[in-house]
Design an enzyme around this catalytic site. Structure first.
Site, PDB file in Angstrom:
ATOM      1  N   GLN A   1       0.745  -1.189  -0.076  1.00  0.00           N
ATOM      2  CA  GLN A   1      -0.061  -0.071   0.157  1.00  0.00           C
ATOM      3  C   GLN A   1       0.831   1.187  -0.107  1.00  0.00           C
ATOM      4  O   GLN A   1       1.754   1.534   0.811  1.00  0.00           O
ATOM      5  CB  GLN A   1      -0.850   0.010   1.490  1.00  0.00           C
ATOM      6  CG  GLN A   1      -1.696   1.189   1.619  1.00  0.00           C
ATOM      7  CD  GLN A   1      -1.890   1.404   2.804  1.00  0.00           C
ATOM      8  OE1 GLN A   1      -1.066   1.552   4.032  1.00  0.00           O
ATOM      9  NE2 GLN A   1      -3.411   1.263   3.238  1.00  0.00           N
ATOM     10  N   GLY A   2       0.769   2.073  -1.099  1.00  0.00           N
ATOM     11  CA  GLY A   2       1.455   3.318  -1.099  1.00  0.00           C
ATOM     12  C   GLY A   2       0.861   4.557  -0.654  1.00  0.00           C
ATOM     13  O   GLY A   2       0.250   5.062  -1.647  1.00  0.00           O
ATOM     14  N   TYR A   3       0.746   4.721   0.604  1.00  0.00           N
ATOM     15  CA  TYR A   3      -0.023   5.994   1.092  1.00  0.00           C
ATOM     16  C   TYR A   3       1.200   7.157   1.625  1.00  0.00           C
ATOM     17  O   TYR A   3       1.131   7.971   1.397  1.00  0.00           O
ATOM     18  CB  TYR A   3      -0.980   5.405   2.325  1.00  0.00           C
ATOM     19  CG  TYR A   3      -2.192   4.828   1.557  1.00  0.00           C
ATOM     20  CD1 TYR A   3      -2.499   4.580   0.371  1.00  0.00           C
ATOM     21  CD2 TYR A   3      -3.559   4.732   2.317  1.00  0.00           C
ATOM     22  CE1 TYR A   3      -3.578   3.719  -0.153  1.00  0.00           C
ATOM     23  CE2 TYR A   3      -4.409   4.114   1.955  1.00  0.00           C
ATOM     24  CZ  TYR A   3      -4.630   3.767   0.670  1.00  0.00           C
ATOM     25  OH  TYR A   3      -5.697   3.299   0.289  1.00  0.00           O
ATOM     26  N   SER A   4       1.750   6.591   2.817  1.00  0.00           N
ATOM     27  CA  SER A   4       2.317   7.590   3.625  1.00  0.00           C
ATOM     28  C   SER A   4       3.601   8.017   3.038  1.00  0.00           C
ATOM     29  O   SER A   4       3.959   7.313   2.239  1.00  0.00           O
ATOM     30  CB  SER A   4       2.562   7.115   4.923  1.00  0.00           C
ATOM     31  OG  SER A   4       1.835   6.577   5.837  1.00  0.00           O
TER      32      SER A   4
ATOM     33  N   SER B   1       4.742  -1.441   4.146  1.00  0.00           N
ATOM     34  CA  SER B   1       5.013  -2.832   4.532  1.00  0.00           C
ATOM     35  C   SER B   1       5.046  -3.604   3.621  1.00  0.00           C
ATOM     36  O   SER B   1       4.103  -3.518   2.306  1.00  0.00           O
ATOM     37  CB  SER B   1       3.843  -3.131   5.531  1.00  0.00           C
ATOM     38  OG  SER B   1       3.630  -2.246   6.431  1.00  0.00           O
TER      39      SER B   1
ATOM     40  N   GLU C   1     -10.144  -1.198   7.362  1.00  0.00           N
ATOM     41  CA  GLU C   1      -9.036  -1.563   8.105  1.00  0.00           C
ATOM     42  C   GLU C   1      -9.097  -1.636   9.771  1.00  0.00           C
ATOM     43  O   GLU C   1      -8.408  -2.358  10.234  1.00  0.00           O
ATOM     44  CB  GLU C   1      -7.743  -0.169   7.866  1.00  0.00           C
ATOM     45  CG  GLU C   1      -6.631  -0.562   8.375  1.00  0.00           C
ATOM     46  CD  GLU C   1      -5.584   0.464   8.052  1.00  0.00           C
ATOM     47  OE1 GLU C   1      -4.271   0.111   8.013  1.00  0.00           O
ATOM     48  OE2 GLU C   1      -5.928   1.503   8.281  1.00  0.00           O
TER      49      GLU C   1
END
Lengths: 359, 392
Positions: free
Chosen positions: B121-124, B156, B239
């Site tokens: 997951q590419g969020y932060s 992660s 989530e």
């Protein structure tokens, strides 16, 4: 699978809530605190008419035969309004004791009177949840001797008294040889006191035994926990309202994170307590294997969270929180009272430890 | 108040128990065994991907919260793997079901469920943590491709993942929540560099991910341009809650009680020390409160009634509580509690120290405790929002 209040239960809470609000809420507690009345007769009468005194009493004796969970829900509302009236002794523990241990004639005589509210019963059993000083009651030849402390609902017409061996007895408030002394605690809304028994003639409840004493203490603990839930929720609600209203530095203090987080911590601590009190109240009747343990945990956990909320909500009010003007201290003291009665948190946690860790 | 289950649900529980009795030996344990074969078996029986349509590779059952709960309970009781997890299955699949195109559903959901396609997951980003919507990784349309440049962090499993679902800024002129898009692309695309980030537990689960002119075909966008924030929030909904399961906490607490029966100081068992007993029971009471709260949430979900505040407090309370539970275990062990790896005196494989640190990570990750308190105060209690500062 339904872990929620029924419509009837929500209605019961709402009915009691509206009655107490109309009776004046905090102002009624203030008037009672000013002294001059041993009992708040208007509240006692009104609650009796609503069926609160007969909540647990079977229908055949004029009550509504509801459960201990329903009683806990009423205790919550009483705490919310700091109601200066008898309940835990008179409407919960005494009817429970009589129903479980009284003879047919004792039940026929007393239960309708308790249900109607024409007789108020105090309950003395704190020695079974930790005896202070030399408190102890002995039963010999139909007479009671000794000393009982921290009577629940002290301003009463009759008393249900536990002796040392786990027997239960009934005496009249005007019995010869009985000396009653009020103990002036910080919580003026619920009179407690001491009974000195000098050979007082007593009527035994023949069916009593230590297991029943245990059940009475469990029930009493859940009621105190529920009362704290209501009192703490009210304090939180008032703190949130005050923080929205009060302005400093040109904005409501509730918009500052320092204040906001205090309120969030109260809510985060308190919201799970609601489910815990429901569960513990439900367990008293429906889950006998878990009732004692959950009663201990509900009592201890609500004592801790309640104390935190009492302090924090007062602080959110700033200097006004410390004054009599706002009157927050009525809830603060009520929560303090609930914390100690029938065993403080350390005591009840040790009892829980003995249940969990045996073996 | 009725804590019993219907006959239908009790019968279902028996089925699950029977399945476990027959097949549990085939489940992967401690990293050994065929995880994909197990996943396939679980989907075939409806114990994984239960409510996902058959057309997309799921089992296709009607949603039934209690049945899902029964499956989770019985697999936990049997200490048997409940199948594959990870952000692809737990977050992307539900999002695609809600927001994805038909082609995307057909292309991605099946292989994700079967474990053939691993996602990260590419969020932060370094400058977009709690304030996620201020993210700056940009994507510019060039012909039929988005060209992605920028950096992600706390990613992660990026070092293991086949694909990434990624938030990028596509409309630099728009307001910050309206300029974001949601892209899917292969981690093998040229221009991606993954650098592992070792955390305090000594493990490199996180990564930094750098994008330099990464070309992503135009159609690999979920939702429309500028709708990425809405798409991402559809995911965040899925989530919550999994971080602090009270039943796991209760079994952890039982392990702690056992530990307290074997640890001794001056020949006395920790369990006989009144201070440790009291601390244990304090934690026990709090865990019980969270378990009752969980029961309330379950009931509310089944009956479709709101329980907003009860749900909002779970992440904050659960992670803090678990961190304290682990801390108590370390105090119980005293100096032995300092051992971490490779010592013959190590207790419970060093899990107390590891989880003590790991849960501090969870207190921070997924919305810090402080952000949780803002949410509880503003959305739960209706308190006034922080006045906006002039943005720079």
């Amino acid at each position: 699978m339904q872990f929620d209040l029924s419509d009837e239960q929500a209605m019961l809470q709402d009915t009691v809530h509206r009655f107490l609000a109309e009776a004046g809420g905090l102002e009624r507690a203030r008037a009672f605190a000013a002294g001059g009345e041993a009992r708040a007769v208007d509240l006692a009468t009104g609650l009796a008419q609503l069926g609160v005194t007969g909540l647990l009493v079977a229908e055949e004796h004029g009550g509504s035969g509801l459960t201990l969970l329903d009683a806990a829900l009423v205790a919550e509302v009483l705490g919310r309004h700091v109601a200066p009236t008898a309940f835990i002794g008179a409407a919960v523990l005494a009817p429970m004791a009589l129903q479980r241990a009284g003879s047919r004639s004792q039940r026929d005589h007393w239960l309708p009177r308790l249900a109607a509210g024409s007789v108020t019963a105090g309950v003395a059993l704190s020695e079974h949840a930790g005896a202070r000083e030399d408190a102890a009651v002995e039963a010999r030849d139909g007479r009671l001797h000794g000393r009982a402390l921290f009577v629940i609902d002290h301003e009463a017409d009759i008393y249900v008294i536990a002796d040392r061996q786990g027997g239960l007895h009934l005496i009249a408030a005007d019995a010869a040889g009985l000396t009653r002394t009020r103990l002036n605690t910080i919580d003026v809304t619920r009179p407690t006191g001491e009974l000195r028994l000098d050979g007082v003639a007593a009527e035994p409840l023949e069916g009593a035994n230590p297991a029943l004493i245990r059940d009475l203490i469990d029930a009493g603990r859940v009621m105190y926990a529920a009362d704290t839930l209501g009192a703490a929720q009210e304090m939180l609600d008032r703190a949130v309202a005050y923080a929205a209203d009060r302005k400093q530095f040109g904005r409501p203090i509730g918009s500052f994170q320092a204040v906001k987080h205090m309120c969030a911590e109260m809510a985060a601590g308190l919201e799970p307590c609601r489910a815990l009190v429901w569960y513990a109240g439900h367990a008293l009747g429906a889950l006998p294997g878990e009732a004692s343990l959950t009663a201990c945990h509900a009592k201890a956990h609500l004592a801790e969270v309640g104390t935190m909320v009492a302090r924090t909500a007062t602080e959110v009010h700033g200097g006004m929180g410390f004054t009599d003007l706002v009157g927050l201290h009525y809830w603060f003291k009520r929560i303090g009272f609930n914390r100690q009665m029938l065993g403080g948190p350390q005591r009840v946690r040790e009892e829980a430890a003995q249940m969990v860790l045996s073996g | 108040m009725d804590l019993s289950y219907s006959q239908e649900h009790e019968a279902f529980r028996s089925e699950v128990v029977a399945f476990l009795r027959e097949h549990a030996d085939a489940a992967p344990r401690a990293g050994k065994g065929d995880a994909k074969a197990w996943q396939k078996l679980l989907i075939a029986h409806g114990y994984a991907a239960r409510t996902i349509p058959r057309d997309y590779g799921g089992y296709g059952a009607e949603p039934d919260i209690l049945k899902s709960r029964i499956i989770a309970e019985e697999f936990a009781r049997a200490q048997t793997s409940p199948g594959m997890g990870g952000q692809g299955i737990s977050m992307l699949v539900p999002t695609l079901l809600e927001m994805g195109s038909e082609d995307q559903k057909r292309q991605f959901i099946g292989p994700t469920l079967s474990g053939d396609l691993l996602w990260c997951q590419g969020y932060s980003e370094p400058d977009a943590g709690s304030d996620l919507a201020s993210l700056r990784t940009k994507a510019v349309l060039d012909g039929d491709d988005w060209v992605v440049s920028g950096q992600k962090i706390w990613t992660s499993t990026a070092h293991l993942a086949d694909w990434i679902f990624c938030l990028v800024r596509t409309e630099p002129e728009a307001a910050k929540h309206e300029g974001i898009s949601f892209l899917l692309f292969s981690m093998k695309t040229p221009g991606i560099e993954v650098r592992p980030l070792v955390d305090m537990t000594g493990v490199a689960n996180f990564n930094e991910v750098f994008f330099t002119d990464v070309r992503v075909p135009k159609h690999q966008i979920v939702g429309r341009r500028g709708e990425g924030w809405k798409v991402a929030n559809a995911i965040l909904k899925h989530e919550r809650g999994s971080l602090a399961d009270p039943n796991t906490m209760l079994s952890r607490l039982n392990t702690l009680s056992e530990l307290m029966k074997t640890e001794t100081v001056d020949g006395r068992r920790a369990i006989d020390d009144p201070v440790f007993r009291d601390r244990l029971m304090q934690v026990h009471g709090r865990v019980l409160a969270m378990r009752c709260n969980d029961l309330r949430l379950l009931s509310a979900a089944v009956n479709k009634t709101p329980a907003s505040l009860a749900g909002m407090v779970v992440k904050l309370q659960g992670t803090e509580l678990r961190h304290e539970l682990e801390a108590l275990a370390i105090d119980v062990m005293g100096e032995f509690g300092l051992l971490y790896t490779g010592s013959p005196q190590l207790r419970t494989q060093g899990s107390w120290q590891r989880d003590y640190m790991f849960f501090l990570g969870l207190i921070i990750g997924g919305g810090t405790s402080q952000i949780q308190k803002n949410i509880i105060a503003e959305r739960g209690l209706g308190m006034p929002r922080e006045p906006k500062t002039v943005s720079t």
